[in-house]
Design an enzyme around this catalytic site. Sequence first.
Site, short mmCIF file in Angstrom:
data_model
loop_
_atom_site.label_atom_id
_atom_site.label_comp_id
_atom_site.label_asym_id
_atom_site.label_seq_id
_atom_site.Cartn_x
_atom_site.Cartn_y
_atom_site.Cartn_z
N HIS A 126 42.20 51.24 25.30
CA HIS A 126 42.67 51.52 23.93
C HIS A 126 41.69 52.54 23.33
CE1 HIS A 126 43.29 50.60 19.64
NE2 HIS A 126 44.42 50.00 19.97
N ASP A 203 36.29 44.65 26.13
CA ASP A 203 37.22 44.63 25.01
C ASP A 203 38.20 43.49 25.25
OD1 ASP A 203 39.33 44.95 23.30
OD2 ASP A 203 39.76 47.03 23.86
N GLN A 206 43.05 41.91 23.75
CA GLN A 206 44.31 41.39 24.31
C GLN A 206 44.13 40.14 25.15
OE1 GLN A 206 47.20 42.22 23.39
NE2 GLN A 206 46.68 44.11 22.33
N LYS A 229 45.52 39.10 16.40
CA LYS A 229 46.37 39.08 17.60
C LYS A 229 46.47 37.66 18.17
CE LYS A 229 45.09 43.81 18.90
NZ LYS A 229 46.31 44.59 18.68
N CYS A 369 48.00 53.65 21.04
CA CYS A 369 46.55 53.97 21.01
C CYS A 369 45.98 54.04 22.42
CB CYS A 369 45.77 52.96 20.17
SG CYS A 369 46.28 52.95 18.46
N1 PLP Z 1 41.67 46.96 22.25
C1 PLP Z 1 42.89 46.66 22.68
C2 PLP Z 1 43.12 46.46 24.15
C3 PLP Z 1 43.93 46.55 21.77
O1 PLP Z 1 45.16 46.26 22.19
C4 PLP Z 1 43.67 46.74 20.40
C5 PLP Z 1 44.76 46.68 19.41
O2 PLP Z 1 45.89 46.92 19.68
C6 PLP Z 1 42.37 47.03 20.01
C7 PLP Z 1 41.40 47.13 20.95
C8 PLP Z 1 42.03 47.26 18.60
O3 PLP Z 1 42.26 46.12 17.85
P1 PLP Z 1 42.15 46.20 16.26
O4 PLP Z 1 43.18 47.20 15.82
O5 PLP Z 1 42.45 44.83 15.82
O6 PLP Z 1 40.77 46.65 15.95
#
Ligand code: PLP
Length: 411
Positions: A126, A203, A206, A229, A369
């Site tokens: 992401h 990260d 998910q 999430k 993203c």
């Molecule tokens: N990392 C991953 C794999 C994600 O899917 C997302 C959000 O879609 C994020 C990071 C970022 O999350 P947030 O927008 O809650 O900061």
Amino acid sequence: MPTALDLNRIRADFPALQREVRPGVSLVYLDSTASSLKPRPVVERLADFYLHHYANIHRGIHTLAEEATAAYEAARQKVALFLGASEAEEIIFVRNATEAVNLVAHAWARVHLRPGDLIVTTEAEHHANIVPWQMLAAERGLRLEFGRVDDQGRLDLEHFHRLLAQEPRLVAFTHMSNVTGVIPPVAEMTRAAHAVGARVLVDGAQAAPHLPINLAALGVDFYAVSAHKMLGPSGIGALYARREVLDTMQPFLGGGGMIRRVTTQGFAPAEPPAMFEAGTPAIAEAVGWAAAIDYLQALGMERVRQHERDLGAYALERLRQVPGLRLLGPATMQDRGAVFAFWLDAAHPHDVAQVLDHHGVAVRAGHHCAQPLHRRFGVPASARAGLYLYNTRADIDRLIEALEHVVRMFA
Ligand code: PLP
């Protein structure tokens, strides 16, 4: 094998699932990868806290301030236990997973990395796990290399090990892709990265909503999560920092709450995690997140994972039958979560999402993203259906019917 979830009971907790998006068209919510729906107990806990216990934390000596502080710190404890952290102090509350990654960049990497040092991330990330490193690399003269993925989105581990041979200082990768659903071998990758002296940031945005997590067993140094999430409120997330690493970090944001003492000459920071929580935090959101964790734990994360594996297998089987549909990601549930991004020859993803919405099926369209990953797959965008604990086979059937309608419409 864990027992099946009681879906009727679960679905009754999510009023959005009982509504219609237009007369006669009920909602099928398949956008949980972007953000999950919220069950009643979470919203009720938020309302109760705001109505009866809310005050600013840590500074007051009146009853409400003490109750609010206790609830906020109990939420930290709950997040720590849910993730398998060794101590509550390893959990730093932030706004979201994005801020958690940026906090590592500012409070750890900025302090420890020198010009020429290497950061390894991957093309499956992401943007939240790419852009902070690009920004820091440009500012500090760091090198940045990307691990590659194969045609199904699985990390090329041989290439990853070649990158490790260059002795990076930090390795940052996702625990579950928000596009392909791929779950890489985190413990094995972490051991290999540690063996060359790198720190490891995972990260978990998910993974945490969908998998049982045990950070102590995974051995990672940093882990980033968002509450929204995983049935919790928006506006709060956490960075886990392993104690040994936590103690080498320096404050990033300055202000109230993060200091021990301030004079006109300077300041002495508080101990972690307060050191990293400047200003009034998301107090009620932390309490709401704790209620979301209670909800997940009452179901059991093993059962949540099993439900999504079963439902995901059904979705894969049905998606395979849609003419001209190309799945971005593995075709079996073995090492992936139940998120299905796809390209339809018949129509652009935005048109797909629009027609699906007409059928009451909420999916997301775009690059999610993850532009480098879409470029790797040779498509500008995709439509994405993300399942969660409240989804059913009937939801998948509605998705497939709507997709078949798209194919007929645009043929
Ligand atoms: N990392 C991953 C794999 C994600 O899917 C997302 C959000 O879609 C994020 C990071 C970022 O999350 P947030 O927008 O809650 O900061």
